[in-house]
Design an enzyme around this catalytic site. Sequence first.
Site, PDB file in Angstrom:
ATOM      1  N   LYS A  42      -9.080   3.387  -2.952  1.00 33.65           N
ATOM      2  CA  LYS A  42      -9.491   2.934  -1.788  1.00 33.65           C
ATOM      3  C   LYS A  42     -10.754   3.401  -1.717  1.00 33.65           C
ATOM      4  O   LYS A  42     -11.191   4.659  -1.391  1.00 33.65           O
ATOM      5  CB  LYS A  42      -8.357   3.343  -0.696  1.00 33.65           C
TER       6      LYS A  42
ATOM      7  N   CYS B   9      -5.553  -2.829   2.314  1.00 31.75           N
ATOM      8  CA  CYS B   9      -5.489  -2.583   3.843  1.00 31.75           C
ATOM      9  C   CYS B   9      -6.999  -2.926   4.398  1.00 31.75           C
ATOM     10  O   CYS B   9      -7.443  -4.090   4.226  1.00 31.75           O
ATOM     11  CB  CYS B   9      -5.071  -1.483   4.362  1.00 31.75           C
TER      12      CYS B   9
ATOM     13  N   GLU C 224       0.807  -1.103   0.167  1.00 37.58           N
ATOM     14  CA  GLU C 224       0.078  -0.017  -0.215  1.00 37.58           C
ATOM     15  C   GLU C 224       0.942   1.354  -0.069  1.00 37.58           C
ATOM     16  O   GLU C 224       1.729   1.534   0.614  1.00 37.58           O
ATOM     17  CB  GLU C 224      -0.790  -0.107   1.267  1.00 37.58           C
TER      18      GLU C 224
END
Length: 304
Positions: free
Chosen positions: A127, A161, A41
Amino acid sequence: MTVAVAQAAAPLFDTPAAVARAEELLREASARGAEVVVLPEAFIGGYPKGLDFGITVGSRTPAGRDLFRRYQAAAIEVPGPETGTLAAVTRELGVHAVIGAVERRGSTLYCVALFFGPDGYLGLHRKLMPTAAERYLWGQGDGSTLPVVDTGTARLGAAICWENYMPLLRTAMYAKGVDLWCAPTVDDRDAWQATMRHIALEGRCFVLSACQYLRRDGLPDDLHPVQGDAPDTVLIGGGSVIVSPLGEVLAGPLRDGEGVLTAELDLDELARARFDLDTTGHYARPDVFTLHVDETARTTVTGS
């Protein structure tokens, strides 16, 4: 199929160095036979672990605003020169790659997973929900960037994540037929390992999780993370791992340093695992539960 996850961190606020390090890792993984490579990430653009950007509730400081200016300057436009460089590498090597980055779009930053392949740059996933203080830095993605990439032998998807803790996102991605679940992350907790094994079992997919390994001496000297200023202080401790569709750990978790993990995958394991569990197929109950996914691109202003 041989796959790899790379555990490393690039210097914060030094985008050329980050791109060069990404190229090194891609080449190392390819030399070890990897056809798919996952990087952590925010690898390009950086993950500012331990920095508060001068924020308290209802207040921002001038120093914090200037720190954000530096962070925004290190982010990349997509597509742009950096994606062009990485696309040339994956074309040369003939590999697919999922690379975490920070995208600059106008005046907003997004945490993204970039997809590359033998044909170059293929697209991105933004995200959907930045976690906690990440919301000070990153905007929210929408449903228009939930790609699945078909390599010809397996289908790649990504969740970044703590998106991996969103059960509805997982369900949407399972319905797209993800075979290789790519999880770029900075979550180095032991509990993350349970999450990766759960997703492998739930989705009956291979899970490739790449985490950063970052020490204090990887940050510029003028920054002061809350963890302390000792050069060898570990800010992000790794834990990269590769898991089979039945939850068996095939490689990792890698701790205490940088490195590249590889594993040879038997893709026939996908069919064997899905024999008794397909959460959006024969193990679903659409008469009781359904999920609507809005994949419309959301824009603030539209014109004729």
